[in-house]
Design a protein around this motif. Structure first.
Motif, PDB file in Angstrom:
ATOM      1  N   MET A   1       0.822  -1.176   0.000  1.00 10.54           N
ATOM      2  CA  MET A   1       0.000   0.000   0.000  1.00 10.54           C
ATOM      3  C   MET A   1       0.872   1.247   0.000  1.00 10.54           C
ATOM      4  O   MET A   1       0.485   2.242  -0.585  1.00 10.54           O
ATOM      5  N   SER A   2       1.974   1.139   0.652  1.00 12.88           N
ATOM      6  CA  SER A   2       2.881   2.281   0.732  1.00 12.88           C
ATOM      7  C   SER A   2       3.389   2.715  -0.649  1.00 12.88           C
ATOM      8  O   SER A   2       3.449   3.912  -0.920  1.00 12.88           O
ATOM      9  N   PRO A   3       3.756   1.795  -1.533  1.00 13.72           N
ATOM     10  CA  PRO A   3       4.201   2.222  -2.868  1.00 13.72           C
ATOM     11  C   PRO A   3       3.096   2.955  -3.638  1.00 13.72           C
ATOM     12  O   PRO A   3       3.360   3.920  -4.346  1.00 13.72           O
ATOM     13  N   LEU A   4       1.854   2.525  -3.498  1.00 10.77           N
ATOM     14  CA  LEU A   4       0.743   3.189  -4.172  1.00 10.77           C
ATOM     15  C   LEU A   4       0.570   4.605  -3.632  1.00 10.77           C
ATOM     16  O   LEU A   4       0.354   5.554  -4.406  1.00 10.77           O
ATOM     17  N   ALA A   5       0.671   4.756  -2.328  1.00  8.10           N
ATOM     18  CA  ALA A   5       0.532   6.080  -1.730  1.00  8.10           C
ATOM     19  C   ALA A   5       1.644   7.002  -2.210  1.00  8.10           C
ATOM     20  O   ALA A   5       1.403   8.181  -2.514  1.00  8.10           O
ATOM     21  N   ARG A   6       2.861   6.497  -2.276  1.00  7.59           N
ATOM     22  CA  ARG A   6       3.973   7.328  -2.762  1.00  7.59           C
ATOM     23  C   ARG A   6       3.754   7.731  -4.214  1.00  7.59           C
ATOM     24  O   ARG A   6       3.981   8.865  -4.592  1.00  7.59           O
ATOM     25  N   TRP A   7       3.313   6.779  -5.037  1.00  9.21           N
ATOM     26  CA  TRP A   7       3.071   7.086  -6.444  1.00  9.21           C
ATOM     27  C   TRP A   7       1.989   8.152  -6.588  1.00  9.21           C
ATOM     28  O   TRP A   7       2.119   9.089  -7.370  1.00  9.21           O
ATOM     29  N   CYS A   8       0.886   8.020  -5.810  1.00  9.91           N
ATOM     30  CA  CYS A   8      -0.201   9.006  -5.862  1.00  9.91           C
ATOM     31  C   CYS A   8       0.284  10.367  -5.403  1.00  9.91           C
ATOM     32  O   CYS A   8      -0.111  11.398  -5.955  1.00  9.91           O
ATOM     33  N   HIS A   9       1.141  10.383  -4.408  1.00 11.92           N
ATOM     34  CA  HIS A   9       1.659  11.659  -3.914  1.00 11.92           C
ATOM     35  C   HIS A   9       2.538  12.320  -4.980  1.00 11.92           C
ATOM     36  O   HIS A   9       2.475  13.527  -5.167  1.00 11.92           O
ATOM     37  N   ARG A  10       3.368  11.542  -5.620  1.00 11.06           N
ATOM     38  CA  ARG A  10       4.248  12.093  -6.659  1.00 11.06           C
ATOM     39  C   ARG A  10       3.473  12.552  -7.889  1.00 11.06           C
ATOM     40  O   ARG A  10       3.882  13.494  -8.555  1.00 11.06           O
ATOM     41  N   HIS A  11       2.373  11.916  -8.184  1.00 10.30           N
ATOM     42  CA  HIS A  11       1.580  12.232  -9.373  1.00 10.30           C
ATOM     43  C   HIS A  11       0.211  12.800  -8.978  1.00 10.30           C
ATOM     44  O   HIS A  11      -0.822  12.405  -9.503  1.00 10.30           O
ATOM     45  N   ARG A  12       0.222  13.750  -8.037  1.00 11.71           N
ATOM     46  CA  ARG A  12      -1.025  14.319  -7.491  1.00 11.71           C
ATOM     47  C   ARG A  12      -1.952  14.839  -8.577  1.00 11.71           C
ATOM     48  O   ARG A  12      -3.147  14.569  -8.572  1.00 11.71           O
ATOM     49  N   LEU A  13      -1.433  15.627  -9.480  1.00 11.84           N
ATOM     50  CA  LEU A  13      -2.253  16.229 -10.515  1.00 11.84           C
ATOM     51  C   LEU A  13      -2.909  15.148 -11.390  1.00 11.84           C
ATOM     52  O   LEU A  13      -4.109  15.226 -11.696  1.00 11.84           O
ATOM     53  N   ALA A  14      -2.184  14.130 -11.752  1.00 12.68           N
ATOM     54  CA  ALA A  14      -2.734  13.048 -12.573  1.00 12.68           C
ATOM     55  C   ALA A  14      -3.831  12.297 -11.810  1.00 12.68           C
ATOM     56  O   ALA A  14      -4.866  11.934 -12.390  1.00 12.68           O
ATOM     57  N   VAL A  15      -3.634  12.085 -10.508  1.00 15.17           N
ATOM     58  CA  VAL A  15      -4.628  11.374  -9.697  1.00 15.17           C
ATOM     59  C   VAL A  15      -5.909  12.197  -9.583  1.00 15.17           C
ATOM     60  O   VAL A  15      -7.019  11.679  -9.768  1.00 15.17           O
ATOM     61  N   VAL A  16      -5.788  13.494  -9.309  1.00 12.63           N
ATOM     62  CA  VAL A  16      -6.971  14.362  -9.183  1.00 12.63           C
ATOM     63  C   VAL A  16      -7.717  14.417 -10.514  1.00 12.63           C
ATOM     64  O   VAL A  16      -8.948  14.300 -10.564  1.00 12.63           O
ATOM     65  N   LEU A  17      -6.988  14.588 -11.622  1.00 13.37           N
ATOM     66  CA  LEU A  17      -7.632  14.634 -12.931  1.00 13.37           C
ATOM     67  C   LEU A  17      -8.302  13.297 -13.274  1.00 13.37           C
ATOM     68  O   LEU A  17      -9.378  13.273 -13.891  1.00 13.37           O
ATOM     69  N   ALA A  18      -7.696  12.199 -12.873  1.00 11.17           N
ATOM     70  CA  ALA A  18      -8.297  10.885 -13.119  1.00 11.17           C
ATOM     71  C   ALA A  18      -9.616  10.744 -12.355  1.00 11.17           C
ATOM     72  O   ALA A  18     -10.616  10.246 -12.895  1.00 11.17           O
ATOM     73  N   TRP A  19      -9.626  11.198 -11.097  1.00 10.54           N
ATOM     74  CA  TRP A  19     -10.856  11.143 -10.302  1.00 10.54           C
ATOM     75  C   TRP A  19     -11.945  12.043 -10.901  1.00 10.54           C
ATOM     76  O   TRP A  19     -13.105  11.645 -11.006  1.00 10.54           O
ATOM     77  N   VAL A  20     -11.597  13.245 -11.273  1.00  7.03           N
ATOM     78  CA  VAL A  20     -12.569  14.159 -11.873  1.00  7.03           C
ATOM     79  C   VAL A  20     -13.108  13.560 -13.170  1.00  7.03           C
ATOM     80  O   VAL A  20     -14.310  13.593 -13.434  1.00  7.03           O
ATOM     81  N   GLY A  21     -12.238  12.984 -13.986  1.00  4.40           N
ATOM     82  CA  GLY A  21     -12.676  12.359 -15.229  1.00  4.40           C
ATOM     83  C   GLY A  21     -13.592  11.177 -14.986  1.00  4.40           C
ATOM     84  O   GLY A  21     -14.600  10.992 -15.686  1.00  4.40           O
ATOM     85  N   LEU A  22     -13.272  10.367 -13.986  1.00  2.00           N
ATOM     86  CA  LEU A  22     -14.100   9.211 -13.656  1.00  2.00           C
ATOM     87  C   LEU A  22     -15.487   9.642 -13.196  1.00  2.00           C
ATOM     88  O   LEU A  22     -16.499   9.094 -13.636  1.00  2.00           O
ATOM     89  N   LEU A  23     -15.540  10.657 -12.317  1.00  2.00           N
ATOM     90  CA  LEU A  23     -16.829  11.142 -11.833  1.00  2.00           C
ATOM     91  C   LEU A  23     -17.652  11.759 -12.952  1.00  2.00           C
ATOM     92  O   LEU A  23     -18.869  11.565 -13.033  1.00  2.00           O
ATOM     93  N   THR A  24     -16.994  12.485 -13.852  1.00  2.00           N
ATOM     94  CA  THR A  24     -17.692  13.071 -14.988  1.00  2.00           C
ATOM     95  C   THR A  24     -18.239  11.983 -15.903  1.00  2.00           C
ATOM     96  O   THR A  24     -19.374  12.058 -16.378  1.00  2.00           O
ATOM     97  N   ALA A  25     -17.450  10.959 -16.155  1.00  2.00           N
ATOM     98  CA  ALA A  25     -17.891   9.857 -17.012  1.00  2.00           C
ATOM     99  C   ALA A  25     -19.069   9.112 -16.385  1.00  2.00           C
ATOM    100  O   ALA A  25     -20.028   8.755 -17.082  1.00  2.00           O
ATOM    101  N   LEU A  26     -19.027   8.894 -15.082  1.00  2.00           N
ATOM    102  CA  LEU A  26     -20.139   8.222 -14.406  1.00  2.00           C
ATOM    103  C   LEU A  26     -21.411   9.071 -14.462  1.00  2.00           C
ATOM    104  O   LEU A  26     -22.512   8.549 -14.692  1.00  2.00           O
ATOM    105  N   GLY A  27     -21.265  10.369 -14.243  1.00  2.00           N
ATOM    106  CA  GLY A  27     -22.426  11.265 -14.331  1.00  2.00           C
ATOM    107  C   GLY A  27     -23.029  11.271 -15.723  1.00  2.00           C
ATOM    108  O   GLY A  27     -24.259  11.240 -15.890  1.00  2.00           O
ATOM    109  N   ALA A  28     -22.181  11.287 -16.740  1.00  2.00           N
ATOM    110  CA  ALA A  28     -22.668  11.252 -18.119  1.00  2.00           C
ATOM    111  C   ALA A  28     -23.360   9.923 -18.417  1.00  2.00           C
ATOM    112  O   ALA A  28     -24.397   9.890 -19.092  1.00  2.00           O
ATOM    113  N   ALA A  29     -22.813   8.825 -17.914  1.00  2.00           N
ATOM    114  CA  ALA A  29     -23.418   7.511 -18.147  1.00  2.00           C
ATOM    115  C   ALA A  29     -24.805   7.421 -17.516  1.00  2.00           C
ATOM    116  O   ALA A  29     -25.744   6.884 -18.119  1.00  2.00           O
ATOM    117  N   VAL A  30     -24.952   7.968 -16.321  1.00  2.00           N
ATOM    118  CA  VAL A  30     -26.264   7.961 -15.659  1.00  2.00           C
ATOM    119  C   VAL A  30     -27.233   8.851 -16.427  1.00  2.00           C
ATOM    120  O   VAL A  30     -28.404   8.507 -16.609  1.00  2.00           O
TER     121      VAL A  30
END
Length: 147
Positions: A1-30
């Protein structure tokens, strides 16, 4: 779990954009898929729909096919002979009117609860053979003014 947390911390912007994209895609699908929700409990196969159907079959008041007539006296009690006789006659005439299925009289043994504690007010429940909205207006007016 620690390696995943480090990767997410290093790539914060990519993680936030991925979450926003996922939520937008789910909203559009509904939004595209729609929903099967309805606002009528009868149109669905639910416990609530079955209960509503049972109420409509068992009790005319639950189906919207009833009304109440209220009598009130200023002096004495509704059970006094001078007040009870005209009220009982009115209940009888209303019960015999066309389109009326039944009338629950406050002067019957079962109707004792339809008389107020102070004895000045009583009511009768009128059950119509069809929905009140379908009952002719002049018939309802005649019942309301019947004395």
């Amino acid at each position: 779990m620690s390696p995943l947390a480090r990767w997410c911390h290093r790539h914060r912007l990519a993680v936030v954009l991925a979450w926003v994209g996922l939520l937008t895609a789910l909203g559009a699908a509904v939004g595209v898929g729609g929903s099967d929700f309805g606002d009528s409990p009868v149109a669905q196969n639910t416990d609530s729909a079955r209960a509503t159907a049972l109420l409509r079959e068992a009790a005319s008041s639950a189906a919207g096919r009833s009304g109440r007539i209220v009598w009130q006296v200023k002096d004495g009690r509704v059970t006094d002979p001078t007040a009870e006789r005209p009220t009982a006659d009115a209940v009888h005439r209303i019960g015999a009117a066309p389109g009326v299925a039944s009338v629950s009289s406050p002067f019957s043994p079962a109707g004792e609860r339809q008389i107020s504690a102070d004895g000045k007010t009583a009511y009768a429940t009128v059950a119509f053979e069809q929905d009140v909205s379908d009952t002719q207006t002049d018939q309802v007016k005649r019942l309301a003014t019947d004395r």
